[in-house]
Write a protein that holds these residues in place. Structure first.
Motif, mmCIF file in Angstrom:
data_model
loop_
_atom_site.group_PDB
_atom_site.id
_atom_site.type_symbol
_atom_site.label_atom_id
_atom_site.label_comp_id
_atom_site.label_asym_id
_atom_site.label_seq_id
_atom_site.Cartn_x
_atom_site.Cartn_y
_atom_site.Cartn_z
ATOM 1 N N SER A 204 32.580 -30.822 33.614
ATOM 2 C CA SER A 204 33.215 -29.563 33.979
ATOM 3 C C SER A 204 32.271 -28.722 34.828
ATOM 4 C CB SER A 204 33.621 -28.775 32.734
ATOM 5 O OG SER A 204 32.480 -28.315 32.035
ATOM 6 N N GLU A 281 39.012 -39.006 37.944
ATOM 7 C CA GLU A 281 39.196 -37.574 37.772
ATOM 8 C C GLU A 281 38.416 -36.984 36.607
ATOM 9 O OE1 GLU A 281 40.623 -35.377 39.608
ATOM 10 O OE2 GLU A 281 41.517 -36.687 41.103
ATOM 11 N N SER A 282 38.492 -37.600 35.446
ATOM 12 C CA SER A 282 37.928 -36.977 34.244
ATOM 13 C C SER A 282 37.121 -37.968 33.408
ATOM 14 C CB SER A 282 39.049 -36.369 33.401
ATOM 15 O OG SER A 282 39.784 -35.417 34.132
#
Length: 430
Positions: A204, A281-282
Motif C-alpha cells: 500500500s 495488482e495486489s
C-alpha cells in the motif's frame, strides 16, 4: 470517537521516529525504539518511547499516551503510559504473565518510576516487524483536543538457516538475515542454480510512503562453487532489480559469501509500478530471486572505513589463470567528489589461504597505477587483493578474486566488496 490514523515517516532497524507531528499546536518528534535490535538469546527487550520538541530537541514533559503494540497481526498489549519526563521505558520479559510496575489509578496510566514497568511476552523471540499505534490522551498536562493515532514500525533483525541439496545430493547450508520481516519460504534449485525466498510485504502507498529500506542478506559457503560466480542478477516479484540493489561481500565472514539485497523507497515504488504494468495488482509478499550471471562490470569499487577514499579496481584479462600475466589496474579517488587523489602511497598485497604471496609498495602520482603479477600453477583458488596503508595512513580495503586453472571446466572470476563496503551497507540501510 473516530480517531484518524497518521503514518510514521518510516520504520527502521530497532528504531523509528515520526517527525514534526502537531499535538495541541506544538510540533513534536515521536520516537519508538526496541533494543537490542537483533534476535538473540537475551531474555529481555527494552522499549523506549521518547517525545521531543521538533524545534529545540528538548523532551516534552507530562503527557499520557495510549500505546498498542502488534506483531504478526496480533495485539501484544495496549496500555496507558505517563511520560513524566518525556520518556517511557518498558521492559519486555521473555515469559508469560501479567504486567507489573507502578499504576496510578487517578490518571489511569502506568508510571516509569524506580519500579520498572515489566510486560511479559514471548512475541519478541521471533523478531520481524513490530507495529506501534500511539495516541496522545493528554499533552503537557492538558487534554488533547483532537486526538490522532500515529503508527510506527520497528524491525528486529532475524536469522534463518536452511539445509538444501546441491546437484549431486550433498547438503549445503544457507542463511538469510532479514532486516525487515521474517522469511516465510526459501528454496534453492540446483538445476537452475537459483535461490528464491519470500516474506510478507504491504504494498500500500501508506506503507511505501515511509522512507523504508528493505535489506536482506543471503549467506552460503565460499566453497560452494556452483554459486561462487562473478556476479548475480536479482529479481523481486519477477521484476529485474537494478545492479546497485545486489552487492557481494566476501570479507565480513571468513568462510561465507554474503549477497546483499538493498531496496530503497524508489526501488519499491518502481517495483509496484512494474508489477501493475505486468497485471499484478495486489501481491501480499515480496519474493526475491538470486540468479547467477557471467557478466563482469568494471571497475569494482570499495571504500575505506571512514569513507574518505574510494578504490576502483579492474584487471586484464578478465579470466585470471596461472601462467598468464594479469594486470591489476586501480585508481584512488576522493569518495565525495570522485576526483583522483594524486601522490597516494599504498601497499598492494595478494593473499591466498591466509598467507601473503605477493606485496608491492608504490606511489600513485597521478592517482592511479597498475601491478603485473603471474600466478604459478600452485596458486589457484580464492585470492584476496588488499590495499593497505593508503596515503600513509591506516586506511585499507580489500577485494576477492578466484584464480582457476586454464583447463578448468568452470573459469570465472569472483568479485567481492570490501569489509568496509559491508559495514557501510549496514550503516546506511538498516
Amino acid at each position: 470517537m473516530t480517531i484518524p490514523i497518521v503514518s510514521a515517516y518510516g520504520h527502521g532497524l530497532g528504531i523509528d521516529t515520526i517527525k514534526s507531528i502537531n499535538v495541541n499546536g506544538k510540533k513534536i518528534d515521536l520516537t519508538t525504539q526496541i533494543s537490542p535490535s537483533d534476535v538473540s538469546d537475551d531474555s529481555k527487550k527494552i522499549i523506549n518511547i521518547i517525545v521531543t520538541d521538533a524545534t529545540s530537541g528538548q523532551n516534552v514533559m507530562n503527557s499520557i499516551i495510549d500505546l498498542g503494540l502488534y506483531h504478526e497481526g496480533r495485539l501484544i498489549f495496549r496500555e496507558n503510559f505517563f511520560l513524566d519526563d518525556g520518556t517511557a521505558t518498558i521492559e519486555i520479559e521473555n515469559e508469560r504473565g501479567e504486567i507489573s510496575g507502578h499504576f496510578d489509578e487517578q490518571i489511569n496510566a502506568w508510571l516509569d518510576t524506580e519500579t520498572p514497568i515489566r510486560i511479559p511476552s514471548v512475541s519478541f523471540q521471533s523478531g520481524g516487524l513490530y507495529h506501534f499505534e500511539i495516541t496522545f490522551k493528554t499533552f503537557e498536562g492538558q487534554l488533547v483536543s483532537s486526538p490522532m493515532t500515529y503508527t510506527a514500525d520497528v524491525t528486529i533483525a532475524t536469522n534463518h538457516t536452511y539445509i538444501m541439496k546441491d546437484k549431486v545430493g550433498n547438503d549445503v547450508p544457507f542463511g538469510i538475515k532479514s532486516y525487515y520481516d521474517k522469511i516465510t519460504d526459501f528454496n534453492y534449485d540446483p538445476i537452475t542454480n537459483t535461490i528464491t525466498f519470500e516474506m510478507p510485504f504491504d504494498w500500500s502507498e501508506k506503507n511505501i510512503s515511509h522512507p523504508l529500506v528493505v535489506h536482506e542478506e543471503v549467506h552460503f559457503p565460499k566453497e560452494f562453487i556452483d554459486l561462487f560466480v562473478p556476479s548475480y542478477m536479482g529479481k523481486a516479484n519477477g521484476i529485474d532489480l537494478f545492479k546497485s540493489s545486489v552487492t557481494i561481500d566476501d570479507y565480513s565472514v571468513e568462510h561465507e559469501r554474503i549477497v546483499h539485497f538493498v531496496l530503497s523507497q524508489d526501488n519499491i515504488r518502481y517495483l509496484k509500478q512494474a508489477q501493475k504494468a505486468a497485471g499484478i495488482e495486489s501481491p501480499e509478499n515480496l519474493v526475491f530471486t538470486l540468479e547467477v550471471s557471467d557478466k563482469v562490470v568494471f571497475p569494482v569499487i570499495a571504500m575505506t572505513k571512514n569513507e574518505e577514499v574510494q578504490v576502483d579496481l579492474s584487471w586484464d584479462p578478465v579470466t585470471i589463470e596461472p601462467g598468464k600475466n594479469t594486470k591489476f589496474i586501480f585508481t584512488f579517488r576522493n569518495a565525495m567528489t570522485g576526483e583522483p587523489i594524486r601522490n597516494t602511497s599504498y601497499d598492494f598485497i595478494l593473499m591466498q589461504g591466509g598467507s601473503e604471496i605477493y606485496r608491492k609498495s608504490g606511489n600513485a602520482q597521478i592517482g592511479g597505477g597498475f601491478v603485473d603479477y603471474t600466478f604459478s600453477e600452485g596458486q589457484t583458488g580464492q585470492t584476496s587483493i588488499r590495499f593497505e596503508r593508503i596515503g600513509g595512513t591506516d586506511m585499507s580495503t580489500e577485494f576477492g578474486v578466484m584464480v582457476v586453472p586454464e583447463f578448468g571446466s568452470l573459469a570465472f572470476i569472483v568479485l567481492s566488496l570490501s569489509l568496509i563496503s559491508a559495514l557501510l551497507i549496514g550503516k546506511r540501510f538498516t
